[in-house]
Design a protein around this motif. Structure first.
Motif, PDB file in Angstrom:
ATOM      1  N   TYR A   9     -12.550  -4.306  -1.124  1.00 55.05           N
ATOM      2  CA  TYR A   9     -13.504  -3.205  -1.361  1.00 55.05           C
ATOM      3  C   TYR A   9     -14.847  -3.758  -1.807  1.00 55.05           C
ATOM      4  O   TYR A   9     -15.906  -3.299  -1.360  1.00 55.05           O
ATOM      5  CB  TYR A   9     -12.946  -2.212  -2.402  1.00 55.05           C
ATOM      6  CG  TYR A   9     -11.930  -1.264  -1.805  1.00 55.05           C
ATOM      7  CD1 TYR A   9     -12.328  -0.179  -1.018  1.00 55.05           C
ATOM      8  CD2 TYR A   9     -10.571  -1.461  -1.986  1.00 55.05           C
ATOM      9  CE1 TYR A   9     -11.398   0.679  -0.440  1.00 55.05           C
ATOM     10  CE2 TYR A   9      -9.631  -0.614  -1.418  1.00 55.05           C
ATOM     11  CZ  TYR A   9     -10.056   0.453  -0.647  1.00 55.05           C
ATOM     12  OH  TYR A   9      -9.150   1.297  -0.060  1.00 55.05           O
ATOM     13  N   TRP A  16     -10.072  -0.493   7.873  1.00 57.24           N
ATOM     14  CA  TRP A  16      -9.102   0.602   8.038  1.00 57.24           C
ATOM     15  C   TRP A  16      -9.721   1.967   7.743  1.00 57.24           C
ATOM     16  O   TRP A  16      -9.196   2.991   8.142  1.00 57.24           O
ATOM     17  CB  TRP A  16      -7.914   0.391   7.087  1.00 57.24           C
ATOM     18  CG  TRP A  16      -8.325   0.401   5.642  1.00 57.24           C
ATOM     19  CD1 TRP A  16      -8.543   1.507   4.852  1.00 57.24           C
ATOM     20  CD2 TRP A  16      -8.617  -0.732   4.818  1.00 57.24           C
ATOM     21  NE1 TRP A  16      -8.954   1.125   3.584  1.00 57.24           N
ATOM     22  CE2 TRP A  16      -9.001  -0.246   3.531  1.00 57.24           C
ATOM     23  CE3 TRP A  16      -8.585  -2.102   5.021  1.00 57.24           C
ATOM     24  CZ2 TRP A  16      -9.353  -1.087   2.481  1.00 57.24           C
ATOM     25  CZ3 TRP A  16      -8.931  -2.944   3.967  1.00 57.24           C
ATOM     26  CH2 TRP A  16      -9.308  -2.437   2.721  1.00 57.24           C
ATOM     27  N   ASP A  65      -4.221   4.619  -6.421  1.00 55.28           N
ATOM     28  CA  ASP A  65      -4.588   3.384  -5.730  1.00 55.28           C
ATOM     29  C   ASP A  65      -4.713   2.245  -6.749  1.00 55.28           C
ATOM     30  O   ASP A  65      -5.133   2.457  -7.885  1.00 55.28           O
ATOM     31  CB  ASP A  65      -5.905   3.543  -4.960  1.00 55.28           C
ATOM     32  CG  ASP A  65      -6.019   2.543  -3.814  1.00 55.28           C
ATOM     33  OD1 ASP A  65      -5.840   2.947  -2.645  1.00 55.28           O
ATOM     34  OD2 ASP A  65      -6.259   1.337  -4.087  1.00 55.28           O
ATOM     35  N   LEU A  66      -4.388   1.045  -6.268  1.00 54.26           N
ATOM     36  CA  LEU A  66      -4.475  -0.164  -7.094  1.00 54.26           C
ATOM     37  C   LEU A  66      -5.912  -0.587  -7.373  1.00 54.26           C
ATOM     38  O   LEU A  66      -6.194  -1.157  -8.424  1.00 54.26           O
ATOM     39  CB  LEU A  66      -3.870  -1.337  -6.308  1.00 54.26           C
ATOM     40  CG  LEU A  66      -2.394  -1.630  -6.326  1.00 54.26           C
ATOM     41  CD1 LEU A  66      -2.143  -2.887  -5.498  1.00 54.26           C
ATOM     42  CD2 LEU A  66      -1.929  -1.835  -7.756  1.00 54.26           C
ATOM     43  N   ALA A  67      -6.808  -0.358  -6.426  1.00 57.99           N
ATOM     44  CA  ALA A  67      -8.138  -0.968  -6.475  1.00 57.99           C
ATOM     45  C   ALA A  67      -9.117  -0.097  -7.269  1.00 57.99           C
ATOM     46  O   ALA A  67      -9.396   1.043  -6.879  1.00 57.99           O
ATOM     47  CB  ALA A  67      -8.669  -1.171  -5.054  1.00 57.99           C
ATOM     48  N   LEU A  95       4.452   1.419  -6.328  1.00 60.81           N
ATOM     49  CA  LEU A  95       5.783   0.826  -6.215  1.00 60.81           C
ATOM     50  C   LEU A  95       6.411   0.585  -7.580  1.00 60.81           C
ATOM     51  O   LEU A  95       7.622   0.718  -7.741  1.00 60.81           O
ATOM     52  CB  LEU A  95       5.714  -0.504  -5.450  1.00 60.81           C
ATOM     53  CG  LEU A  95       5.103  -0.444  -4.051  1.00 60.81           C
ATOM     54  CD1 LEU A  95       5.131  -1.822  -3.415  1.00 60.81           C
ATOM     55  CD2 LEU A  95       5.837   0.559  -3.185  1.00 60.81           C
ATOM     56  N   HIS A 109      -0.095   7.391   4.430  1.00 58.21           N
ATOM     57  CA  HIS A 109      -0.997   7.043   5.531  1.00 58.21           C
ATOM     58  C   HIS A 109      -1.575   5.665   5.247  1.00 58.21           C
ATOM     59  O   HIS A 109      -2.411   5.518   4.360  1.00 58.21           O
ATOM     60  CB  HIS A 109      -2.107   8.098   5.653  1.00 58.21           C
ATOM     61  CG  HIS A 109      -3.156   7.767   6.657  1.00 58.21           C
ATOM     62  ND1 HIS A 109      -4.492   8.050   6.450  1.00 58.21           N
ATOM     63  CD2 HIS A 109      -3.082   7.170   7.862  1.00 58.21           C
ATOM     64  CE1 HIS A 109      -5.183   7.638   7.482  1.00 58.21           C
ATOM     65  NE2 HIS A 109      -4.362   7.102   8.365  1.00 58.21           N
ATOM     66  N   THR A 110      -1.072   4.668   5.945  1.00 61.55           N
ATOM     67  CA  THR A 110      -1.549   3.270   5.884  1.00 61.55           C
ATOM     68  C   THR A 110      -1.344   2.575   4.541  1.00 61.55           C
ATOM     69  O   THR A 110      -2.057   1.640   4.214  1.00 61.55           O
ATOM     70  CB  THR A 110      -3.031   3.139   6.328  1.00 61.55           C
ATOM     71  OG1 THR A 110      -3.845   3.982   5.526  1.00 61.55           O
ATOM     72  CG2 THR A 110      -3.198   3.464   7.782  1.00 61.55           C
ATOM     73  N   LEU A 111      -0.357   3.021   3.749  1.00 57.83           N
ATOM     74  CA  LEU A 111       0.110   2.186   2.643  1.00 57.83           C
ATOM     75  C   LEU A 111       1.353   1.416   3.079  1.00 57.83           C
ATOM     76  O   LEU A 111       1.469   0.221   2.811  1.00 57.83           O
ATOM     77  CB  LEU A 111       0.416   3.023   1.391  1.00 57.83           C
ATOM     78  CG  LEU A 111       1.010   2.209   0.230  1.00 57.83           C
ATOM     79  CD1 LEU A 111       0.060   1.089  -0.211  1.00 57.83           C
ATOM     80  CD2 LEU A 111       1.355   3.097  -0.954  1.00 57.83           C
ATOM     81  N   ALA A 114       0.490  -1.538   4.780  1.00 55.94           N
ATOM     82  CA  ALA A 114      -0.400  -2.429   4.023  1.00 55.94           C
ATOM     83  C   ALA A 114       0.358  -3.329   3.065  1.00 55.94           C
ATOM     84  O   ALA A 114      -0.085  -4.451   2.787  1.00 55.94           O
ATOM     85  CB  ALA A 114      -1.410  -1.579   3.230  1.00 55.94           C
ATOM     86  N   ILE A 115       1.484  -2.844   2.551  1.00 58.81           N
ATOM     87  CA  ILE A 115       2.261  -3.661   1.616  1.00 58.81           C
ATOM     88  C   ILE A 115       3.026  -4.735   2.385  1.00 58.81           C
ATOM     89  O   ILE A 115       3.158  -4.672   3.612  1.00 58.81           O
ATOM     90  CB  ILE A 115       3.237  -2.788   0.792  1.00 58.81           C
ATOM     91  CG1 ILE A 115       4.203  -2.025   1.717  1.00 58.81           C
ATOM     92  CG2 ILE A 115       2.464  -1.838  -0.113  1.00 58.81           C
ATOM     93  CD1 ILE A 115       5.275  -1.227   0.990  1.00 58.81           C
TER      94      ILE A 115
HETATM   95  C1  SAM Z   1      -5.057  -0.198   4.271  1.00 53.89           C
HETATM   96  S1  SAM Z   1      -5.681   0.573   2.834  1.00 53.89           S
HETATM   97  C2  SAM Z   1      -5.531   2.318   3.302  1.00 53.89           C
HETATM   98  C3  SAM Z   1      -6.362   3.244   2.469  1.00 53.89           C
HETATM   99  C4  SAM Z   1      -6.304   4.711   2.919  1.00 53.89           C
HETATM  100  N1  SAM Z   1      -4.944   5.196   2.998  1.00 53.89           N
HETATM  101  C5  SAM Z   1      -7.003   4.879   4.247  1.00 53.89           C
HETATM  102  O1  SAM Z   1      -6.319   5.079   5.263  1.00 53.89           O
HETATM  103  O2  SAM Z   1      -8.249   4.815   4.275  1.00 53.89           O
HETATM  104  C6  SAM Z   1      -4.341   0.385   1.688  1.00 53.89           C
HETATM  105  C7  SAM Z   1      -4.662   0.911   0.303  1.00 53.89           C
HETATM  106  O3  SAM Z   1      -3.504   0.849  -0.502  1.00 53.89           O
HETATM  107  C8  SAM Z   1      -3.843   0.363  -1.799  1.00 53.89           C
HETATM  108  N2  SAM Z   1      -2.604  -0.227  -2.331  1.00 53.89           N
HETATM  109  C9  SAM Z   1      -1.977  -1.356  -1.907  1.00 53.89           C
HETATM  110  N3  SAM Z   1      -0.830  -1.531  -2.584  1.00 53.89           N
HETATM  111  C10 SAM Z   1      -0.728  -0.478  -3.454  1.00 53.89           C
HETATM  112  C11 SAM Z   1       0.231  -0.093  -4.423  1.00 53.89           C
HETATM  113  N4  SAM Z   1       1.342  -0.826  -4.638  1.00 53.89           N
HETATM  114  N5  SAM Z   1       0.021   1.042  -5.132  1.00 53.89           N
HETATM  115  C12 SAM Z   1      -1.104   1.778  -4.925  1.00 53.89           C
HETATM  116  N6  SAM Z   1      -2.050   1.461  -4.024  1.00 53.89           N
HETATM  117  C13 SAM Z   1      -1.864   0.350  -3.288  1.00 53.89           C
HETATM  118  C14 SAM Z   1      -4.996  -0.580  -1.569  1.00 53.89           C
HETATM  119  O4  SAM Z   1      -5.800  -0.779  -2.692  1.00 53.89           O
HETATM  120  C15 SAM Z   1      -5.748   0.130  -0.427  1.00 53.89           C
HETATM  121  O5  SAM Z   1      -6.707   1.023  -0.915  1.00 53.89           O
END
Ligand code: SAM
Length: 193
Positions: A9, A16, A65-67, A95, A109-111, A114-115
């Motif tokens: 960020y 994404w 969100d983590l960030a 998690l 949606h896209t979490l 992402a993990i």
């Molecule tokens: C690929 S981005 C998608 C963001 C949003 N869903 C979008 O589509 O614009 C993944 C997001 O998940 C967050 N994230 C990753 N691991 C996480 C966790 N364990 N708990 C909460 N947020 C998390 C990241 O900081 C990031 O903002």
């Protein structure tokens, strides 16, 4: 290896982020004005476009969100669009954290992509933990083959196997997508057992 989401960020390396809610979510909400307006959690919500879409349709929407930068930017946009107090974004780890409350809905949606794939079982456990019994889980998955991520690909069968012990599948379809994801997404609508 874990991803430095805050660093991405801060660098503006957020490819994404399409600047708008997931088209499949927009269509889902528009087609179902009769759904009871309950609470919804959007984990990994990034800049909160999906959070604002749920709140704009009358749900009480909480992003997580983590960030820190994503949380701050999300809350600035929520305030700018006059969606306070129907929406808010909190900082935390979906998690690992204990639920602040149990929600009527979770929207994915896209979490999930992402993990790390090794964290996917923990995701399914967390989704059940954050939802009320009988709560609903709407997920838009990204069906790409990539093993080097994020995003990490998944298949329909892998996702269904992972969630079906804790959730009953209510429906599945190919949603409308951002142009570069057309026909690469799958919507799954679940109810927590
Ligand atoms: C690929 S981005 C998608 C963001 C949003 N869903 C979008 O589509 O614009 C993944 C997001 O998940 C967050 N994230 C990753 N691991 C996480 C966790 N364990 N708990 C909460 N947020 C998390 C990241 O900081 C990031 O903002």
């Amino acid at each position: 290896m874990s991803t430095d989401w805050e660093g991405l960020y801060q660098k503006g390396d957020t490819g994404w982020d399409k600047g708008e809610a997931a088209p499949g979510l927009v269509d889902f909400l528009a087609a179902r004005p009769e759904l009871p307006r309950g609470t919804v959690l959007i984990p990994g919500c990034g800049r909160g476009h999906d959070v604002r879409a749920w709140a704009g349709c009358g749900f009480d929407a909480t992003g997580f969100d983590l960030a820190p930068s994503a949380v701050r930017e999300s809350n600035e946009r929520i305030a700018k669009e006059g969606l306070t107090p129907k929406a808010r974004v909190l900082r935390g780890n979906f998690l690992d954290d204990a639920p602040i409350t149990q929600f009527d809905w979770i929207f994915e949606h896209t979490l999930y992509c992402a993990i790390q794939p090794t964290q996917r079982d923990a995701y399914a456990v967390a989704a059940a933990r954050w939802l009320k019994p009988g709560g609903q889980f709407l997920a838009i998955h990204y069906l790409i083959p990539d093993t080097e991520g994020p995003p990490f690909g998944c298949t329909r069968d892998e996702v269904v196997r992972r969630f079906e012990t804790r959730f009953e599948l209510l429906g599945e379809w190919t949603p409308r997508s951002y142009p570069n994801r057309t026909n690469l997404e799958l919507a799954l609508w679940w109810k927590r057992r």
